[in-house]
Motif scaffolding. Structure first.
Motif, PDB file in Angstrom:
ATOM      1  N   THR B 270     147.885 -95.325   7.082  1.00 58.96           N
ATOM      2  CA  THR B 270     147.763 -94.032   7.742  1.00 58.96           C
ATOM      3  C   THR B 270     149.177 -93.619   7.527  1.00 58.96           C
ATOM      4  OG1 THR B 270     147.054 -92.864   9.754  1.00 58.96           O
ATOM      5  CG2 THR B 270     148.130 -95.287  10.075  1.00 58.96           C
ATOM      6  N   VAL B 271     149.084 -92.216   7.523  1.00 55.30           N
ATOM      7  CA  VAL B 271     150.339 -91.382   7.558  1.00 55.30           C
ATOM      8  C   VAL B 271     150.443 -90.702   9.179  1.00 55.30           C
ATOM      9  CG1 VAL B 271     151.490 -89.703   6.428  1.00 55.30           C
ATOM     10  CG2 VAL B 271     149.993 -91.075   5.134  1.00 55.30           C
ATOM     11  N   ILE B 272     151.555 -91.295   9.684  1.00 60.65           N
ATOM     12  CA  ILE B 272     151.363 -90.850  11.285  1.00 60.65           C
ATOM     13  C   ILE B 272     152.244 -89.450  11.354  1.00 60.65           C
ATOM     14  CG2 ILE B 272     150.339 -92.963  12.207  1.00 60.65           C
ATOM     15  CD1 ILE B 272     153.723 -93.400  12.942  1.00 60.65           C
ATOM     16  N   GLN B 273     152.119 -88.795  12.556  1.00 64.41           N
ATOM     17  CA  GLN B 273     153.041 -87.731  12.622  1.00 64.41           C
ATOM     18  C   GLN B 273     153.585 -88.266  14.045  1.00 64.41           C
ATOM     19  OE1 GLN B 273     151.069 -83.574  12.427  1.00 64.41           O
ATOM     20  NE2 GLN B 273     149.294 -84.804  12.569  1.00 64.41           N
ATOM     21  N   LYS B 274     154.586 -87.426  14.528  1.00 64.08           N
ATOM     22  CA  LYS B 274     155.568 -87.947  15.548  1.00 64.08           C
ATOM     23  C   LYS B 274     155.323 -86.731  16.756  1.00 64.08           C
ATOM     24  CE  LYS B 274     158.446 -90.184  12.664  1.00 64.08           C
ATOM     25  NZ  LYS B 274     159.973 -90.139  12.045  1.00 64.08           N
ATOM     26  N   PRO B 275     154.110 -86.747  17.272  1.00 61.18           N
ATOM     27  CA  PRO B 275     153.802 -85.830  18.453  1.00 61.18           C
ATOM     28  C   PRO B 275     154.714 -86.119  19.622  1.00 61.18           C
ATOM     29  CG  PRO B 275     152.279 -87.839  18.313  1.00 61.18           C
ATOM     30  CD  PRO B 275     153.182 -87.815  17.327  1.00 61.18           C
ATOM     31  N   PHE B 276     155.448 -87.179  19.753  1.00 64.88           N
ATOM     32  CA  PHE B 276     156.398 -87.256  20.899  1.00 64.88           C
ATOM     33  C   PHE B 276     157.567 -86.370  20.610  1.00 64.88           C
ATOM     34  CE2 PHE B 276     160.103 -88.906  23.263  1.00 64.88           C
ATOM     35  CZ  PHE B 276     159.526 -89.340  24.354  1.00 64.88           C
ATOM     36  N   SER B 277     158.092 -86.468  19.358  1.00 65.14           N
ATOM     37  CA  SER B 277     159.164 -85.658  18.999  1.00 65.14           C
ATOM     38  C   SER B 277     158.920 -84.078  19.168  1.00 65.14           C
ATOM     39  CB  SER B 277     159.414 -85.838  17.415  1.00 65.14           C
ATOM     40  OG  SER B 277     160.007 -87.208  17.155  1.00 65.14           O
ATOM     41  N   MET B 278     157.450 -83.847  18.727  1.00 66.71           N
ATOM     42  CA  MET B 278     157.118 -82.262  19.024  1.00 66.71           C
ATOM     43  C   MET B 278     157.388 -81.957  20.054  1.00 66.71           C
ATOM     44  SD  MET B 278     153.840 -82.041  16.569  1.00 66.71           S
ATOM     45  CE  MET B 278     153.646 -83.048  15.121  1.00 66.71           C
ATOM     46  N   GLY B 279     156.617 -82.509  21.119  1.00 70.81           N
ATOM     47  CA  GLY B 279     156.738 -82.177  22.504  1.00 70.81           C
ATOM     48  C   GLY B 279     158.123 -82.183  23.161  1.00 70.81           C
ATOM     49  N   TYR B 280     158.943 -83.161  22.648  1.00 71.51           N
ATOM     50  CA  TYR B 280     160.455 -83.054  23.054  1.00 71.51           C
ATOM     51  C   TYR B 280     161.181 -82.119  22.779  1.00 71.51           C
ATOM     52  CZ  TYR B 280     165.068 -84.898  23.986  1.00 71.51           C
ATOM     53  OH  TYR B 280     166.564 -84.981  24.198  1.00 71.51           O
ATOM     54  N   LEU B 281     161.104 -81.882  21.154  1.00 69.30           N
ATOM     55  CA  LEU B 281     161.959 -80.797  20.639  1.00 69.30           C
ATOM     56  C   LEU B 281     161.350 -79.331  20.863  1.00 69.30           C
ATOM     57  CD1 LEU B 281     162.516 -82.316  17.115  1.00 69.30           C
ATOM     58  CD2 LEU B 281     163.961 -82.031  18.922  1.00 69.30           C
ATOM     59  N   GLY B 282     160.084 -79.407  21.133  1.00 71.58           N
ATOM     60  CA  GLY B 282     159.564 -77.879  21.598  1.00 71.58           C
ATOM     61  C   GLY B 282     159.948 -77.464  22.544  1.00 71.58           C
ATOM     62  N   VAL B 283     160.062 -78.406  23.874  1.00 72.90           N
ATOM     63  CA  VAL B 283     160.638 -77.985  25.029  1.00 72.90           C
ATOM     64  C   VAL B 283     162.209 -77.665  24.916  1.00 72.90           C
ATOM     65  CG1 VAL B 283     161.271 -78.850  27.292  1.00 72.90           C
ATOM     66  CG2 VAL B 283     158.777 -78.790  26.439  1.00 72.90           C
ATOM     67  N   LYS B 284     162.955 -78.513  24.109  1.00 73.18           N
ATOM     68  CA  LYS B 284     164.003 -78.466  24.100  1.00 73.18           C
ATOM     69  C   LYS B 284     164.735 -76.953  23.426  1.00 73.18           C
ATOM     70  CE  LYS B 284     168.253 -81.151  21.977  1.00 73.18           C
ATOM     71  NZ  LYS B 284     168.717 -79.857  21.019  1.00 73.18           N
ATOM     72  N   TYR B 285     164.104 -76.867  22.531  1.00 70.27           N
ATOM     73  CA  TYR B 285     164.365 -75.524  21.567  1.00 70.27           C
ATOM     74  C   TYR B 285     163.808 -74.326  22.501  1.00 70.27           C
ATOM     75  CZ  TYR B 285     165.893 -78.104  17.620  1.00 70.27           C
ATOM     76  OH  TYR B 285     166.615 -78.875  16.743  1.00 70.27           O
ATOM     77  N   ALA B 286     162.820 -74.444  23.071  1.00 70.91           N
ATOM     78  CA  ALA B 286     162.236 -73.454  24.232  1.00 70.91           C
ATOM     79  C   ALA B 286     163.388 -73.088  25.129  1.00 70.91           C
ATOM     80  CB  ALA B 286     161.035 -73.709  24.540  1.00 70.91           C
ATOM     81  N   LEU B 287     163.952 -74.203  25.784  1.00 69.03           N
ATOM     82  CA  LEU B 287     164.968 -73.735  26.540  1.00 69.03           C
ATOM     83  C   LEU B 287     166.061 -73.256  25.925  1.00 69.03           C
ATOM     84  CD1 LEU B 287     165.935 -74.439  29.423  1.00 69.03           C
ATOM     85  CD2 LEU B 287     167.028 -76.389  28.638  1.00 69.03           C
ATOM     86  N   ASP B 288     166.536 -73.563  24.754  1.00 71.19           N
ATOM     87  CA  ASP B 288     167.563 -72.988  24.115  1.00 71.19           C
ATOM     88  C   ASP B 288     167.339 -71.573  23.809  1.00 71.19           C
ATOM     89  OD1 ASP B 288     168.799 -75.692  23.986  1.00 71.19           O
ATOM     90  OD2 ASP B 288     168.572 -76.084  21.926  1.00 71.19           O
ATOM     91  N   ALA B 289     166.222 -71.356  23.319  1.00 69.80           N
ATOM     92  CA  ALA B 289     165.766 -70.006  23.100  1.00 69.80           C
ATOM     93  C   ALA B 289     165.860 -68.956  24.041  1.00 69.80           C
ATOM     94  CB  ALA B 289     164.372 -69.728  22.290  1.00 69.80           C
ATOM     95  N   SER B 290     165.376 -69.545  25.208  1.00 71.60           N
ATOM     96  CA  SER B 290     165.189 -68.642  26.444  1.00 71.60           C
ATOM     97  C   SER B 290     166.890 -68.406  27.073  1.00 71.60           C
ATOM     98  CB  SER B 290     164.469 -69.425  27.541  1.00 71.60           C
ATOM     99  OG  SER B 290     165.307 -70.464  28.240  1.00 71.60           O
ATOM    100  N   ARG B 291     167.867 -69.351  26.591  1.00 68.22           N
ATOM    101  CA  ARG B 291     169.128 -69.036  26.967  1.00 68.22           C
ATOM    102  C   ARG B 291     170.004 -68.208  25.846  1.00 68.22           C
ATOM    103  NH1 ARG B 291     170.288 -75.186  28.980  1.00 68.22           N
ATOM    104  NH2 ARG B 291     169.766 -74.808  31.361  1.00 68.22           N
TER     105      ARG B 291
END
Lengths: 589, 325
Positions: B270-291
């Motif tokens: 099976t080819v898996i994705q990395k949802p944990f990284s998505m959630g983590y990076l999503g919030v991290k970059y959202a914070l960066d962008a808001s700043r």
């Protein structure tokens, strides 16, 4: 508000007491507060850091204790299970199965109990579930440990239990070698008790160190047992430097290799050698620091403002009376000796003002004393001069009388002596210095009669007076020196016959006594000097006219006195102004 | 009287100064917690390990960067109507940055019109090129398809006929995956794509589809399923038919059923994705962008091929089994 503004402007004058007091005290206060603030700040932050350190230590100790007691508990369970299996007659006996099921049911955290042969065949399992394929059972670390060192209980790292069908569960596997009684005698086997990892996971997840701090656990060689950010580490988004904590069993150090400074604290679980590592972020402590420093800055500002206000008020209170004193002194300096309002203020200033006012009063007293003395002196001098007139005049008159007697002019002698006698009577006036205008005119008439005797046809005279003036009072012997002057300086050296008009009238409420002659007159220069008393005529004392002027002014003030109008070859008019007084009041001895 | 008046002025000024400074101070202290940013995370579904893992990663970032995280999700996946309502709900609740995993383009459009460019948007688990979106974070689906196909070729021994089962909907992710598969096949002469089938994510339909496929192509050697739901259905049908030894299956993602089929040998990889990284990076970059900091416009969180051999390796366990139960 205006007052305050003025106060501020005043205090800007850099040398004023108010400014000096305000600035110096404010400066001192600010410095003291600053010093205390910095001391408190360093002490507070030191304490905060120490507290954070101690806190971490205590929390980790707690985690270690909980973990220790939990592992001890599970170890006891394992021993219990081991004991039950050893005691039972057969590995597959019904009774053993029931006992083990009871254990699994009472201990929620026991996932499964199983016994495997050394080849990896399942000999017994509770709860009874079918085996999965492809589990690579014999390759798993717990199996290997039990084979390699059958007498020691081994704990595996948390892993996914993949042996039995059903849910995949995170477990920590406890395993040890065991001898079981099978149908064909004793068999070497492996006992496996899987404990749910959730207990340990929860234990660690609940631990918070500051806002962002966390706890993680590694085993003896650095494998992660628990880490809240395990996924991030595996996908490479995070990196936890596990090599340094491995060197320590207990202790702490500051790790500033990353972006943020972190305090790493390490404790070791004795039983397994697992290391509990607490990570607390220094900026949590720095937040406390910045909060304290912000508080201190505000404290400083507030205290400074309060001190500034209080001090400007106090200094204004102190300096105001001094300023008032200064203003009083200024008035005295400008010649106003009437200042006498007491100044309220501090004791020193009040005393100073009291002394100053006493001094001013004394000066005032001395000054009036000097004036009085001067006046008295002048008066006595004048009186002496007045007295001197008489012998001089008497000598001249008597000389004329002798001459008249010599030539037998008895008629003239009688007239002269009679006038002389009248003259003297008025002069003496029973010692009074003030006489009526009538008497004064009478006096001057007799004087003129006497002089006419001497100068014969040299001059003629007229005396006129308004009726209402006659009863007015006047210092005596005002007119005589003027008439004398008119004769000696105006008429004596004149070729034509002279005229002397003496008149008394009321003008603007003042009495005007006028002596007019048609004599030589005088130059404006001489006129000035006559009134100033600096003109010295030959034969005369040079003070006659001046004396009259002075006497009137001393007695009645500067608005009265003499006026001289004169023109050369035309004549001279002397106006004598005196106040119009009829009764005795205002008289001076 | 004058003195009293003056006194009064001083006392008044003093009181005013103290009051002003105290209020100022308390305001600065009070305003400190308000500086915490709020990030809204809107995903496609409340349930399922995939989205729970996304949330887990987001929560990890929220804790690490000390921000407030608001989580929104509809009850069913692909329910773009509910998701649009959630976008509006989140806007009413307020946020400094929005992280959204859009069910379809209309949701993303709704989010853009809501924020009107004032608040940065991070699109999660999506691909696109919109200028209004600060960044796209997700899997490179084309690469995922390529990896799945390459694994299949390796499994079938570099030659043979294979089939492709898609979701039946024109979903952009699935289309890109299919393109990846086709491009790999185009380069391998010995591998032949005999059929590509599409079905609704419904077990019965997929079952029928597979039976038809096996009948018409009896010598088929492998099936690539293009999403998680289809993967489970395909595996179930193949096991029913008893063809697991003959037909290799390459699946997508790692729901528990897929993992069980993988261990049992029905699914080969099976080819898996990395949802944990998505959630983590999503919030991290959202914070960066808001700043106001720049964020990469495209972040590939990566994929991993999991087979029976490596599924229980310790570094994969956390990816496959993110929850401790």
């Amino acid at each position: 508000m205006r007052k305050l503004l003025v106060g501020v402007v005043d205090s800007v004058k850099a040398k004023s007491i108010q400014f000096i007091i305000t600035t110096s005290f404010t400066l001192v206060t600010v410095l003291v507060v600053l010093f205390v603030g910095v001391m408190l700040y360093s002490k507070f932050t030191e304490t905060a850091e120490q507290n954070a350190y101690l806190n971490t230590q205590q929390i980790l100790e707690q985690v270690k204790y909980n973990l220790d007691s939990y592992l001890n508990g599970t170890t006891q369970i394992f021993e219990l299970v081991d004991d039950k299996i050893r005691r039972s007659q057969s590995i597959s006996s019904e009774k053993l199965n029931e006992q083990l099921e009871a254990i699994v049911e009472t201990r929620k955290d026991i996932v499964s109990i199983a016994v495997f042969s050394r080849k990896g065949e399942l000999l017994m399992g509770t709860p009874a579930r079918a085996m999965r394929k492809n589990s690579k059972l014999t390759d798993q670390s717990w199996f290997q440990s039990a084979i390699d060192d059958p007498n020691n209980l081994s704990f595996s790292l948390p892993h996914i239990q993949n042996l039995f069908k059903g849910e995949y569960t995170w477990v920590v596997s406890m395993s040890r070698g065991i001898t079981v009684k099978g149908p064909s005698g004793d068999v070497q086997a492996v006992l496996l008790v899987d404990v749910n990892f959730k207990e340990i996971d929860d234990l660690c997840q609940r631990v918070g160190l500051g806002k962002k701090g966390y706890v993680y656990i590694i085993d003896l060689v650095g494998n992660i047992v628990y880490h809240p950010q395990q996924q991030l580490i595996y996908v490479g988004l995070k990196n936890e430097n596990r090599s340094l904590p491995l060197k320590y069993s207990y202790g702490s150090y500051v790790d500033d290799s990353g972006k943020e400074k972190r305090l790493i604290t390490i404790k070791t679980v004795d039983q397994l050698g697992w290391k509990i590592i607490g990570v607390s972020y220094m900026d949590d402590i720095a937040t406390t620091k910045s909060e304290i420093s912000r508080f201190l800055i505000w404290l400083l500002i507030v205290v400074s403002i309060i001190v500034l206000f209080v001090l400007s008020y106090i200094s204004a209170k102190i300096s105001r009376p001094i300023k008032m004193l200064e203003r009083s002194m200024e008035r005295v300096e400008q010649g106003d000796f009437t200042v006498n309002e007491p100044i309220r203020g501090s004791h020193e200033v009040e005393q100073l003002s009291l002394r100053f006012h006493l001094m001013v009063a004394k000066v005032r007293e001395l000054m009036s004393q000097i004036i009085r003395e001067q006046e008295a002196k002048r008066k006595s001098e004048l009186e002496v001069l007045q007295a001197q007139i008489h012998p001089h005049f008497l000598y001249n008159t008597l000389n004329s009388v002798v001459r008249m007697v010599g030539i037998g002019k008895n008629e003239d002698v009688i007239t002269t002596i009679t006038s002389l006698s009248k003259l003297f009577r008025i002069s003496l006036s029973r010692g009074k210095s003030v006489i009526t205008v009538q008497e004064e005119l009478e006096h001057v008439r007799h004087y003129l009669i006497i002089q006419k005797m001497r100068y014969k046809q040299k001059f003629a005279y007229w005396i006129e007076a308004q009726e209402e003036v006659l009863s007015c009072r006047t210092p005596k012997l005002l007119l005589q020196p003027i008439v004398e002057n008119a004769i000696y300086h105006g008429i004596e050296h004149m070729a034509d016959p002279g005229e002397i008009h003496v008149s008394a009238s009321l003008c603007d409420g003042k009495v005007l006594l006028q002596v007019r002659d048609n004599g030589l007159g005088m130059s404006p220069d001489v006129r000035e000097r006559v009134l100033a008393g600096t003109y010295k005529s030959e034969g005369g004392s040079g003070v006659g006219i001046r004396n009259v002027h002075e006497r009137i002014r001393l007695s009645f003030g500067d608005e009265y006195g003499l006026e001289i109008e004169s023109e050369l070859e035309v004549g001279t008019v002397v106006n004598v102004w005196i106040p119009c007084r009829r009764d005795d009041e205002g008289q001076e001895g | 009287m004058g003195a009293i008046k003056r006194y009064g002025v001083y006392v008044l000024l003093l009181a005013a100064a103290i009051a002003a400074s105290v209020s100022w101070y308390s305001r600065t202290v009070d305003s400190a917690p308000d500086k915490k940013k709020t990030v809204a995370l809107i995903v496609r579904m409340k349930h399922g390990d995939y989205w729970r893992t996304v949330k887990l990663g987001a929560e990890m970032a929220a804790k690490e960067y000390d921000l407030n995280l608001n989580f929104y999700a509809p009850d069913y996946e692909e329910d773009s109507q509910s998701q649009m309502e959630l976008v509006n709900q989140a806007a009413r609740d307020g946020y400094d940055a929005l992280v959204v995993a859009p069910s379809d383009d209309s949701v993303l459009q709704e989010a853009i019109s809501q924020t009107k460019g004032g608040v940065p948007i991070i699109a999660l688990d999506a691909e696109g090129e919109r200028a209004e979106v600060a960044g796209y974070i997700g899997t490179d689906n084309y690469d995922m398809g390529k990896k799945a196909c390459e694994k299949m070729i390796q499994l079938i021994g570099k030659s043979g006929r294979i089939a492709l089962v898609g979701t039946g909907r024109g979903k952009e992710g699935a289309t890109r995956r299919e393109q990846g598969v086709r491009d790999v096949i185009a380069q391998n002469r010995q591998v032949e794509l005999v059929a590509s089938r599409y079905a609704q994510p419904d077990k019965k339909l997929v079952g029928e589809l597979i039976r038809e496929l096996i009948q018409s192509e009896p010598d088929i050697r492998g099936i690539i399923a293009l999403d998680a739901g289809t993967s489970i259905s395909v595996a179930e049908e193949i096991e029913k038919l008893g063809l697991q030894e003959k037909v290799k299956i390459v699946a997508i993602d790692s729901p528990l059923e897929v993992l069980e089929y993988l261990q049992e040998g029905v699914i080969s990889a099976t080819v898996i994705q990395k949802p944990f990284s998505m959630g983590y990076l999503g919030v991290k970059y959202a914070l960066d962008a808001s700043r106001g900091a720049g964020v990469p416009s495209r972040v590939d969180t990566g994929t991993k091929v999991i087979d029976r051999e490596n599924m229980f390796w310790s570094e994969n366990q956390k990816l496959l089994f993110p929850f401790v139960k």
